[in-house]
Design a protein around this motif. Structure first.
Motif, PDB file in Angstrom:
ATOM      1  N   UNK A  32     -23.638 104.452  67.670  1.00  0.00           N
ATOM      2  CA  UNK A  32     -23.124 105.724  67.774  1.00  0.00           C
ATOM      3  C   UNK A  32     -23.037 106.417  69.137  1.00  0.00           C
ATOM      4  N   UNK A  33     -23.585 105.903  70.110  1.00  0.00           N
ATOM      5  CA  UNK A  33     -23.584 106.235  71.719  1.00  0.00           C
ATOM      6  C   UNK A  33     -22.235 106.321  72.064  1.00  0.00           C
ATOM      7  N   UNK A  34     -21.402 105.516  71.512  1.00  0.00           N
ATOM      8  CA  UNK A  34     -19.926 105.536  71.859  1.00  0.00           C
ATOM      9  C   UNK A  34     -19.218 106.837  72.230  1.00  0.00           C
ATOM     10  N   UNK A  35     -19.760 107.654  70.940  1.00  0.00           N
ATOM     11  CA  UNK A  35     -18.892 108.941  70.964  1.00  0.00           C
ATOM     12  C   UNK A  35     -19.046 109.851  72.344  1.00  0.00           C
ATOM     13  N   UNK A  36     -20.185 109.443  72.970  1.00  0.00           N
ATOM     14  CA  UNK A  36     -20.560 110.411  74.204  1.00  0.00           C
ATOM     15  C   UNK A  36     -20.319 109.628  75.672  1.00  0.00           C
ATOM     16  N   UNK A  37     -19.608 108.434  75.278  1.00  0.00           N
ATOM     17  CA  UNK A  37     -19.435 107.323  76.605  1.00  0.00           C
ATOM     18  C   UNK A  37     -17.739 107.422  76.616  1.00  0.00           C
ATOM     19  N   UNK A  38     -17.180 107.833  77.819  1.00  0.00           N
ATOM     20  CA  UNK A  38     -15.698 107.911  78.041  1.00  0.00           C
ATOM     21  C   UNK A  38     -15.270 106.806  79.352  1.00  0.00           C
ATOM     22  N   UNK A  39     -15.428 105.637  79.145  1.00  0.00           N
ATOM     23  CA  UNK A  39     -15.191 104.742  80.314  1.00  0.00           C
ATOM     24  C   UNK A  39     -13.710 104.819  80.669  1.00  0.00           C
ATOM     25  N   UNK A  40     -13.421 104.201  81.387  1.00  0.00           N
ATOM     26  CA  UNK A  40     -11.895 104.077  81.956  1.00  0.00           C
ATOM     27  C   UNK A  40     -11.611 102.482  81.469  1.00  0.00           C
ATOM     28  N   UNK A  41     -10.191 102.567  80.871  1.00  0.00           N
ATOM     29  CA  UNK A  41      -9.575 101.242  80.632  1.00  0.00           C
ATOM     30  C   UNK A  41      -9.903 100.777  79.238  1.00  0.00           C
ATOM     31  N   UNK A  42     -10.877 101.328  78.554  1.00  0.00           N
ATOM     32  CA  UNK A  42     -11.089 101.077  77.342  1.00  0.00           C
ATOM     33  C   UNK A  42     -11.816 102.115  76.416  1.00  0.00           C
ATOM     34  N   UNK A  43     -11.566 102.114  75.227  1.00  0.00           N
ATOM     35  CA  UNK A  43     -12.339 102.917  74.097  1.00  0.00           C
ATOM     36  C   UNK A  43     -13.471 102.290  73.771  1.00  0.00           C
ATOM     37  N   UNK A  44     -14.923 103.169  74.192  1.00  0.00           N
ATOM     38  CA  UNK A  44     -16.236 102.468  73.736  1.00  0.00           C
ATOM     39  C   UNK A  44     -16.439 102.290  72.337  1.00  0.00           C
ATOM     40  N   UNK A  45     -15.693 103.156  71.490  1.00  0.00           N
ATOM     41  CA  UNK A  45     -15.899 103.389  70.015  1.00  0.00           C
ATOM     42  C   UNK A  45     -15.116 102.289  69.455  1.00  0.00           C
ATOM     43  N   UNK A  46     -14.273 101.539  70.345  1.00  0.00           N
ATOM     44  CA  UNK A  46     -13.386 100.528  69.674  1.00  0.00           C
ATOM     45  C   UNK A  46     -13.813  98.843  69.998  1.00  0.00           C
ATOM     46  N   UNK A  47     -15.033  98.883  70.746  1.00  0.00           N
ATOM     47  CA  UNK A  47     -15.402  97.591  71.022  1.00  0.00           C
ATOM     48  C   UNK A  47     -16.518  97.154  70.186  1.00  0.00           C
ATOM     49  N   UNK A  48     -17.107  95.925  70.365  1.00  0.00           N
ATOM     50  CA  UNK A  48     -18.089  95.601  69.449  1.00  0.00           C
ATOM     51  C   UNK A  48     -19.519  96.079  69.929  1.00  0.00           C
ATOM     52  N   UNK A  49     -20.555  96.053  68.854  1.00  0.00           N
ATOM     53  CA  UNK A  49     -21.937  96.076  69.369  1.00  0.00           C
ATOM     54  C   UNK A  49     -22.236  95.231  70.318  1.00  0.00           C
ATOM     55  N   UNK A  50     -22.990  95.702  71.285  1.00  0.00           N
ATOM     56  CA  UNK A  50     -23.505  95.023  72.437  1.00  0.00           C
ATOM     57  C   UNK A  50     -24.295  93.802  72.145  1.00  0.00           C
ATOM     58  N   UNK A  51     -24.113  92.891  72.841  1.00  0.00           N
ATOM     59  CA  UNK A  51     -25.111  91.572  72.758  1.00  0.00           C
ATOM     60  C   UNK A  51     -26.391  91.991  73.515  1.00  0.00           C
ATOM     61  N   UNK A  52     -27.248  91.058  73.333  1.00  0.00           N
ATOM     62  CA  UNK A  52     -28.537  91.358  74.324  1.00  0.00           C
ATOM     63  C   UNK A  52     -28.181  91.408  75.847  1.00  0.00           C
ATOM     64  N   UNK A  53     -29.091  91.866  76.476  1.00  0.00           N
ATOM     65  CA  UNK A  53     -28.906  92.186  77.962  1.00  0.00           C
ATOM     66  C   UNK A  53     -28.913  90.745  78.541  1.00  0.00           C
TER      67      UNK A  53
END
Length: 412
Positions: A51-72
């Motif tokens: 859900x944090x993708x809604x407040x993250x606005x990176x360049x060159x990709x849409x944070x809400x259109x990428x997979x859930x992150x793998x482990x660090x």
């Protein structure tokens, strides 16, 4: 499951980029691919980002259109990531396959994006980034580089990730040698700086060197640096053992974007240097190859801190030319690869009447050096490669004697 087969097409991203991503990264002992998608965790728009993708606005990709992150990922020792396989590979049997996949940039080359909780390169760690596509690291927390990340190219023929894209303004090859002397040197690659002009073969007006590649405006996509050009062929020079012999071009540097949702901290090295141009082959009567331009480094995060860091996208030096008629005992040497820090890559050494390669661009000198075309040159020198781009999006703090070459600039 095979890594390629495990990718799932999710349609068109909100950022107007088509994405094909692998979900649920894996750590494996046999280099296998990650697991398939969890259908219960896929949003209606085709992504499963938190859900944090809604407040993250990176360049060159849409944070809400990428997979859930793998482990660090915390890397120590020597590792390589390939955008061709989507895997981190170290010296041991274990490979790491994070969530990620292909992202088609609008008006640009396809990039490879990995989605992870965090990334840390330890002080004694190093990461080599290779493959046909540029790499975008999307960290949902922090990125820390205390060791070394290198997406540059080398005169040994190893290309950085996404080097030499089709958008490059090609450098020109030197002219073919003639019966009176050696061939022209190749032009250096251009990116932020122009590539240097290659040297004239023999005594002017001999075979002309190639023009360097011209500079490109700061790219709006993640884009690698441009290659130099080869020397002219030996041609009809009577001392040439192979009329088709030529010095090879230096590869452009690769492309890497580090994107973090919270903070980026660099105390180590991040490099995307261009490769040195090839030296003229033994007894070839050839000019030197043009050096490759530096590549692309992008830093995208709300807080970007460089403390005692070295960030460099410098051009490679031009290759040295070779003399003729000296019994086959002399050859040109390759130019240096783009250097870490502010120093320019030196051109390859030459001997007798031949001409040493020209310096690559570095620091405030964005253009690769051009040959001065001396009175007697045998083969002409290879031109130096121009510098690449270091771009930032966010608040930048620099301290501790950090060396950034060329100077970083706000991204478009």
């Amino acid at each position: 499951m095979d890594a390629v087969a495990a990718r799932v097409l999710f349609g068109v991203c909100a950022c107007l980029a088509a994405c094909s991503f692998r979900h649920g990264g894996a750590v494996s002992g046999d280099g296998g691919g990650g697991g398939g998608p969890d259908a219960s965790n896929i949003h209606p728009d085709g992504a499963d980002a938190p859900a944090e993708c809604a407040t993250w606005h990176p360049h060159h990709f849409d944070a809400c259109a990428i997979p859930a992150p793998s482990d660090g990922i915390d890397l120590d020792g020597a590792w390589t990531f390939s955008t061709d396989t989507g895997m981190f590979v170290g010296s041991g049997p274990t490979a790491i396959t994070p969530a990620g996949g292909n992202l088609v940039q609008l008006d640009g080359p396809t990039a490879y994006l990995i989605s992870i909780e965090s990334l840390k390169i330890e002080t004694t760690g190093s990461l080599r980034v290779i493959g046909a596509e540029p790499l975008i690291v999307a960290s949902w927390d922090t990125i820390e580089v205390d060791g070394k990340v290198d997406a540059g190219s080398t005169s040994a023929g190893m290309a950085g990730a996404g080097a030499d894209p089709p958008a490059c303004e090609a450098a020109a090859q030197g002219q073919t040698g003639v019966s009176t002397g050696g061939s022209g040197g190749g032009g250096g690659g251009g990116f932020q700086g122009n590539g240097g002009h290659g040297g004239t073969g023999d005594m002017p007006p001999g075979p002309l060197g190639g023009a360097g590649g011209t500079a490109l405006a700061a790219p709006s996509v993640v884009l690698g640096g441009c290659a130099g050009a080869p020397s002219g062929e030996a041609g009809s020079d009577p001392s040439a053992s192979d009329p088709t012999a030529a010095a090879v071009a230096g590869l452009g540097g690769g492309a890497l974007q580090l994107t973090a949702r919270t903070a980026i901290t660099i105390t180590g090295l991040v490099l995307t240097g261009g490769a040195g141009g090839g030296g003229a082959p033994l007894n070839s009567a050839c000019g030197g190859g043009g050096g490759g331009a530096g590549g692309f480094v992008g830093f995208d995060g709300p807080s970007i801190t460089f403390t005692g860091a070295t960030i460099a996208a410098n051009g490679g030096g031009g290759g040295g030319s070779a003399p003729f008629g000296l019994g086959g005992v002399n050859a040109g040497q390759p130019g240096q690869d783009g250097q870490p820090g502010m120093g320019a890559a030196m051109g390859g050494a030459a001997s007798s009447c031949s001409e040493a390669g020209m310096k690559g661009g570095a620091g405030p000198m964005h253009d690769g050096a051009s040959s001065a075309n001396p009175i007697e040159a045998c083969g002409g020198a290879g031109g130096g490669g121009g510098v690449g781009y270091i771009l930032t999006w966010g608040t930048v703090a620099t301290s501790g004697g950090s060396m950034i070459s060329p100077a970083a600039q706000p991204g478009p």
